[in-house]
Design a protein around this motif. Structure first.
Motif, PDB file in Angstrom:
ATOM      1  N   GLU A  74       0.540  -1.248   0.301  1.00  0.00           N
ATOM      2  CA  GLU A  74      -0.209   0.278  -0.027  1.00  0.00           C
ATOM      3  C   GLU A  74       1.084   1.041  -0.165  1.00  0.00           C
ATOM      4  OE1 GLU A  74      -2.214   2.874   0.041  1.00  0.00           O
ATOM      5  OE2 GLU A  74      -3.538   0.720  -0.291  1.00  0.00           O
ATOM      6  N   PRO A  75       0.883   1.918  -1.665  1.00  0.00           N
ATOM      7  CA  PRO A  75       1.716   3.547  -1.381  1.00  0.00           C
ATOM      8  C   PRO A  75       1.431   3.716  -0.400  1.00  0.00           C
ATOM      9  CG  PRO A  75       1.191   2.670  -3.428  1.00  0.00           C
ATOM     10  CD  PRO A  75       0.430   1.912  -2.579  1.00  0.00           C
ATOM     11  N   SER A  83      -2.155   3.540  -7.111  1.00  0.00           N
ATOM     12  CA  SER A  83      -3.294   2.983  -6.597  1.00  0.00           C
ATOM     13  C   SER A  83      -2.843   2.353  -5.727  1.00  0.00           C
ATOM     14  CB  SER A  83      -2.893   1.652  -7.688  1.00  0.00           C
ATOM     15  OG  SER A  83      -3.791   0.849  -7.868  1.00  0.00           O
ATOM     16  N   THR A  84      -4.384   2.832  -4.705  1.00  0.00           N
ATOM     17  CA  THR A  84      -4.043   2.944  -3.715  1.00  0.00           C
ATOM     18  C   THR A  84      -5.867   1.569  -2.814  1.00  0.00           C
ATOM     19  OG1 THR A  84      -4.930   3.833  -0.640  1.00  0.00           O
ATOM     20  CG2 THR A  84      -5.460   4.881  -3.085  1.00  0.00           C
ATOM     21  N   ALA A  85      -5.993   1.337  -1.839  1.00  0.00           N
ATOM     22  CA  ALA A  85      -7.181   0.358  -1.791  1.00  0.00           C
ATOM     23  C   ALA A  85      -7.761   1.412  -1.147  1.00  0.00           C
ATOM     24  CB  ALA A  85      -6.444  -0.825  -1.021  1.00  0.00           C
ATOM     25  N   GLY A  86      -7.233   2.881  -0.719  1.00  0.00           N
ATOM     26  CA  GLY A  86      -8.007   3.266  -0.023  1.00  0.00           C
ATOM     27  C   GLY A  86      -7.706   3.998   1.821  1.00  0.00           C
ATOM     28  N   VAL A  87      -6.801   4.572   1.971  1.00  0.00           N
ATOM     29  CA  VAL A  87      -6.605   4.444   3.189  1.00  0.00           C
ATOM     30  C   VAL A  87      -6.552   5.625   3.187  1.00  0.00           C
ATOM     31  CG1 VAL A  87      -4.028   4.849   4.859  1.00  0.00           C
ATOM     32  CG2 VAL A  87      -4.162   3.911   3.302  1.00  0.00           C
ATOM     33  N   ALA A  88      -8.098   6.245   3.241  1.00  0.00           N
ATOM     34  CA  ALA A  88      -8.541   7.421   3.667  1.00  0.00           C
ATOM     35  C   ALA A  88      -7.913   8.763   4.199  1.00  0.00           C
ATOM     36  CB  ALA A  88     -10.356   7.530   4.538  1.00  0.00           C
ATOM     37  N   PRO A  89      -7.730   8.714   5.087  1.00  0.00           N
ATOM     38  CA  PRO A  89      -6.724   9.560   5.837  1.00  0.00           C
ATOM     39  C   PRO A  89      -5.403  10.429   4.673  1.00  0.00           C
ATOM     40  CG  PRO A  89      -6.553   8.219   7.770  1.00  0.00           C
ATOM     41  CD  PRO A  89      -7.427   7.419   6.388  1.00  0.00           C
ATOM     42  N   MET A  90      -4.557   9.804   4.537  1.00  0.00           N
ATOM     43  CA  MET A  90      -4.154   9.862   3.136  1.00  0.00           C
ATOM     44  C   MET A  90      -4.136  10.753   2.257  1.00  0.00           C
ATOM     45  SD  MET A  90      -1.348   9.644   5.116  1.00  0.00           S
ATOM     46  CE  MET A  90       0.052   9.580   4.638  1.00  0.00           C
ATOM     47  N   ILE A  91      -5.509  10.079   1.343  1.00  0.00           N
ATOM     48  CA  ILE A  91      -5.867  10.771   0.462  1.00  0.00           C
ATOM     49  C   ILE A  91      -5.934  11.996  -0.121  1.00  0.00           C
ATOM     50  CG2 ILE A  91      -7.828  10.319  -1.024  1.00  0.00           C
ATOM     51  CD1 ILE A  91      -8.030   7.664  -0.231  1.00  0.00           C
TER      52      ILE A  91
END
Length: 98
Positions: free
Chosen positions: A42-43, A73-81
């Motif tokens: 996960e980047p 491309s991310t699985a959705g690490v919401a706080p970092m988006i």
């Protein structure tokens, strides 16, 4: 298991350009035209190194690839988006899954 350093990420871009005969600079329109950050874990969990590497890749005095040609491309690490958008302003691909 560990995170890649910024130097290792940039090194992968440089190696790809070298293999395509585009190093130190492309002779014509470059074959390496886009970068997608994926498949290395996960980047966004390795954000500091990814951000540093992408700043080097985008810098005109660095590798000089346009931010419009880079996708994370991310699985959705919401706080970092939001941080990624604010600081890097690169394309974002979010995997949607159950």
């Amino acid at each position: 298991m560990r995170n890649l350093s910024a130097a290792e990420i940039v090194g992968q871009v440089m190696t790809a350009r070298d293999q395509l005969g585009e190093w130190p600079s492309p002779q014509m329109a470059g074959l390496l035209s886009n970068i997608v950050l994926m498949g290395m874990g996960e980047p966004l969990y390795n954000y500091d190194n990814v951000a540093q590497a992408m700043k080097i890749v985008m810098d005109g005095e660095g590798i000089s690839i346009s931010k419009r040609r880079i996708t994370l491309s991310t699985a959705g690490v919401a706080p970092m988006i939001e941080r990624c958008g604010r600081e890097l302003n690169i394309n974002l691909a979010i995997s949607l899954h159950a």
